[in-house]
Design an enzyme around this catalytic site. Structure first.
Site, PDB file in Angstrom:
ATOM      1  N   HIS A   9       0.852  -1.238   0.023  1.00  0.00           N
ATOM      2  CA  HIS A   9      -0.119   0.148  -0.088  1.00  0.00           C
ATOM      3  C   HIS A   9       0.822   1.292   0.088  1.00  0.00           C
ATOM      4  O   HIS A   9       0.499   2.411  -0.525  1.00  0.00           O
ATOM      5  CB  HIS A   9      -0.749   0.083   1.409  1.00  0.00           C
ATOM      6  CG  HIS A   9      -1.921  -0.818   1.372  1.00  0.00           C
ATOM      7  ND1 HIS A   9      -1.775  -2.153   1.699  1.00  0.00           N
ATOM      8  CD2 HIS A   9      -2.906  -0.562   1.199  1.00  0.00           C
ATOM      9  CE1 HIS A   9      -2.864  -2.564   1.685  1.00  0.00           C
ATOM     10  NE2 HIS A   9      -3.841  -1.602   1.351  1.00  0.00           N
TER      11      HIS A   9
HETATM   12  N1  LIG Z   1     -10.744 -10.422  -0.461  1.00  0.00           N
HETATM   13  C1  LIG Z   1     -11.897  -9.655  -0.780  1.00  0.00           C
HETATM   14  N2  LIG Z   1     -13.102 -10.245  -1.298  1.00  0.00           N
HETATM   15  C2  LIG Z   1     -13.981  -9.571  -1.444  1.00  0.00           C
HETATM   16  N3  LIG Z   1     -14.277  -8.319  -0.981  1.00  0.00           N
HETATM   17  C3  LIG Z   1     -13.068  -7.703  -0.597  1.00  0.00           C
HETATM   18  C4  LIG Z   1     -12.008  -8.390  -0.314  1.00  0.00           C
HETATM   19  N4  LIG Z   1     -11.186  -7.495   0.438  1.00  0.00           N
HETATM   20  C5  LIG Z   1     -12.015  -6.206   0.512  1.00  0.00           C
HETATM   21  N5  LIG Z   1     -12.855  -6.517  -0.051  1.00  0.00           N
HETATM   22  C6  LIG Z   1     -13.939  -5.358  -0.240  1.00  0.00           C
HETATM   23  O1  LIG Z   1     -13.336  -4.036  -0.801  1.00  0.00           O
HETATM   24  C7  LIG Z   1     -13.813  -3.184   0.193  1.00  0.00           C
HETATM   25  C8  LIG Z   1     -12.890  -1.988   0.417  1.00  0.00           C
HETATM   26  O2  LIG Z   1     -12.632  -1.346  -0.647  1.00  0.00           O
HETATM   27  P1  LIG Z   1     -11.577   0.191  -0.599  1.00  0.00           P
HETATM   28  O3  LIG Z   1     -11.656   0.881   0.702  1.00  0.00           O
HETATM   29  O4  LIG Z   1     -11.628   0.617  -2.034  1.00  0.00           O
HETATM   30  O5  LIG Z   1     -10.070  -0.736  -0.835  1.00  0.00           O
HETATM   31  P2  LIG Z   1      -8.922  -0.753   0.330  1.00  0.00           P
HETATM   32  O6  LIG Z   1      -9.395  -1.737   1.479  1.00  0.00           O
HETATM   33  O7  LIG Z   1      -7.716  -1.284  -0.423  1.00  0.00           O
HETATM   34  O8  LIG Z   1      -8.540   0.568   0.978  1.00  0.00           O
HETATM   35  C9  LIG Z   1     -14.287  -3.802   1.600  1.00  0.00           C
HETATM   36  O9  LIG Z   1     -15.275  -3.024   2.200  1.00  0.00           O
HETATM   37  C10 LIG Z   1     -14.756  -5.143   0.976  1.00  0.00           C
HETATM   38  O10 LIG Z   1     -16.209  -5.009   0.449  1.00  0.00           O
HETATM   39 MG   LIG Z   2      -6.984   1.966   0.696  1.00  0.00          MG
END
Ligand SMILES: Nc1ncnc2c1ncn2[C@@H]1O[C@H](COP(=O)(O)OP(=O)(O)O)[C@@H](O)[C@H]1O
Ligand SMILES: [Mg+2]
Ligand SMILES: Nc1ncnc2c1ncn2[C@@H]1O[C@H](COP(=O)(O)OP(=O)(O)O)[C@@H](O)[C@H]1O
Ligand SMILES: [Mg+2]
Ligand SMILES: [Mg+2]
Ligand SMILES: [Mg+2]
Lengths: 124, 208, 124, 208
Positions: A9
């Site tokens: 990240h």
């Molecule tokens: N392995 C996974 N399978 C399905 N959905 C996931 C997974 N990991 C994360 N998510 C989804 O992604 C969302 C987060 O998206 P986002 O905030 O854009 O990304 P990040 O967590 O990288 O900041 C979570 O709320 C969840 O719904």
């Molecule tokens: Mg993020």
């Protein structure tokens, strides 16, 4: 030599881990840090990661080492069995082990196995 | 052996480390991060300044100050390790102003115990313990056998140097070199090599 | 709240890991990064680490998380059972877990246990 | 449903994401890193530009371009996930210029399979799968039962919204929220909430 891409990240975290691994594992390993979004924020850029894969690919395969969350998913998008593989390992410790193994001329499977041994190292 | 003797020892180590700095760093380049010589040089330079600024009155105080300064200034794993070694030896000497060969030997044993406790390395793990442990054993035997101090210190120095050379075929199992696995084989351990310098300096201090 | 100190050879690695852990685990955890030597080089400074311990100590104990080598030895010098304890855990993953647990109000033992769970997380 | 319909869907998603951006980001602040709204807003803005620059001629091409753009531009975990969802749906549509409700339903199933394969999340893990899976099931049943398209899409949107709400009491087991363990309980999953917006937008596109 097997190439290694550290995916985080955080651009800084990937770069600093690469520097540490390089220092221990030797300077000649093809190793790239792909951290952060294209505009320098926290996140992952698939374009950066695939550019890093190309950069370190010498034809002997590439190991992707992700930290957490989006790094893992980005790595999965680029998986290509036998050529580009993901190491599910502790980020820093696995990177050091992988770089050392790659520097020692290990095969793709050998580098992956070395990285996975990092789950079993104890520090004390 | 009085405070002056131990001050002379530290001076001899400082010169030996300065002279051997690039060699130690080269050894560390092979299985570490190429800083062992500069680490120790920085540390012992700081020790010299600390001893000059507030000259300690007993061997024990001198070695404790040496150890504390090494811990603070070396920067690498060898800092806490050598620092603990000198501190433990100093603590073993207590308030005494004159140290007998038997007390010196007990002090080296205390140093070894401290290094083992801190770093959890056993003999054969390719660390400074592989030089320190045989040196401690040789010194202990020499004193038991009633050898003259210079002979006893000669035996310790020879054992440390032999222990350091014997690390070449070993595989590292402690410290950052352990991440190298089989790639650590075929190189002398830098910390074992510097421990050999430390015991060489002890012999040199005795023949001043 | 339990305090956490990240100890690394690399100032940047400790700082970047702290930033990531803080982002996931919440901003209110007393967390300090103690990496690198006093002159900014690669290595460990016991003075920096003990200053960091004091900085994060709120009376509920402090967990030290070292990366490798001299970080581990420096941490050991500062151990004090029941008050300042070492977590032998993967550096990045353990830091995230520890910070989350501390932020949730866990005890010293609870934070240590949470950090150790990081050995058992799998990423894929 | 033709290319225009799917373009309208993407427009509706883009507006809903823009309007819901701060809410999505607040949800992500509780159990994530407070960027889900900005991530998707950035992604769909880029999709709008990509579709305008080279308007695709089929529903399939339009969705594949949407997915590819999301993968490249979102920056968070939702990028690869939504990107894969749209790409898989687009690939399922092939070269067809007109998509039947049954084909749409099969496309949503393909999207769900792609998300599951990539993220290895099961229902109940507190992710977007908890909204996507019930939406896909509801759509499939509605089509089987011969409901009118608008009714089928209404059922899918309702199921997605219900699935999103049902994530509140769950503990996260995938993604970065999983590091929070029990602390993730009591908050709606941001990705499930945005999936509800995506299906709400599908219904809106149908009633344009
Ligand atoms: N392995 C996974 N399978 C399905 N959905 C996931 C997974 N990991 C994360 N998510 C989804 O992604 C969302 C987060 O998206 P986002 O905030 O854009 O990304 P990040 O967590 O990288 O900041 C979570 O709320 C969840 O719904
Ligand atoms: Mg993020
Ligand atoms: N756990 C340990 N126990 C004993 N000696 C150790 C241990 N870890 C490292 N060493 C010694 O320290 C030496 C390296 O010192 P130095 O290069 O100054 O530190 P660093 O490895 O942090 O750069 C090694 O050669 C080894 O002899
Ligand atoms: Mg070194
Ligand atoms: Mg070093
Ligand atoms: Mg997020």
């Amino acid at each position: 030599m097997v190439g290694i891409v550290l995916i985080s990240h955080s651009g800084g975290l990937a770069a600093e881990t690469a520097a540490l691994a390089r220092q221990i594992g030797g300077a000649k390993v093809p190793l790239a840090a792909a951290g952060g979004t294209e505009d320098g924020g926290l996140g992952t850029s698939p374009d950066r990661v695939s550019a890093a894969v190309e950069e370190v690919d010498q034809g002997d395969g590439v190991v992707l080492i992700p930290d957490l969350g989006s790094s893992v998913l980005t790595a999965r998008l680029l998986e290509s069995p036998g050529r580009v593989v993901i190491a599910d390992v502790p980020f820093v410790e696995g990177a050091v082990s992988a770089v050392v193994a790659a520097g020692g001329g290990a095969s793709l499977d050998g580098v992956l196995a070395a990285a996975e041994e990092a789950w079993h190292f104890r520090k004390l | 052996m009085n405070t002056e003797f131990f001050a002379a020892w530290i001076e001899e180590i400082t010169s030996a480390v300065r002279a051997g700095r690039d060699h130690l760093t080269e050894l560390d380049a092979a299985i570490g991060d190429a800083d062992h010589g500069t680490n120790l040089d920085r540390g012992f330079t700081a020790v010299g300044e600390a001893l000059a600024a507030a000259p300690p009155g007993t061997p024990g105080a001198l070695l404790v100050l040496t150890g504390t300064t090494l811990i603070r200034k070396v920067g690498g794993a060898s800092g806490p390790l050598y620092g603990t070694a000198f501190r433990e030896m100093g603590k073993a000497f207590g308030e005494a102003t004159e140290i007998s060969p038997a007390e010196l030997s007990a002090g080296v044993d205390a140093a070894l115990a401290g290094v083992r406790r801190l770093g959890s390395a056993a003999e054969g793990d390719k660390t400074m313990v592989d030089a320190l442990a045989p040196a401690a054993a040789a010194l202990s035997r020499a004193v038991r056998d009633g050898l003259k101090p210079e002979e006893a210190l000669e035996a310790a120095a020879t054992a440390a140097a032999g222990g350091a050379r014997a690390t070449v075929p070993l595989q590292a199992r402690k410290g950052r070199a352990s991440y190298l696995g089989p790639r650590s084989v075929g190189h002398e351990d830098p910390g074992a090599a510097s421990t050999a310098l430390v015991f060489g300096a002890l012999r040199a201090a005795a023949s001043r």
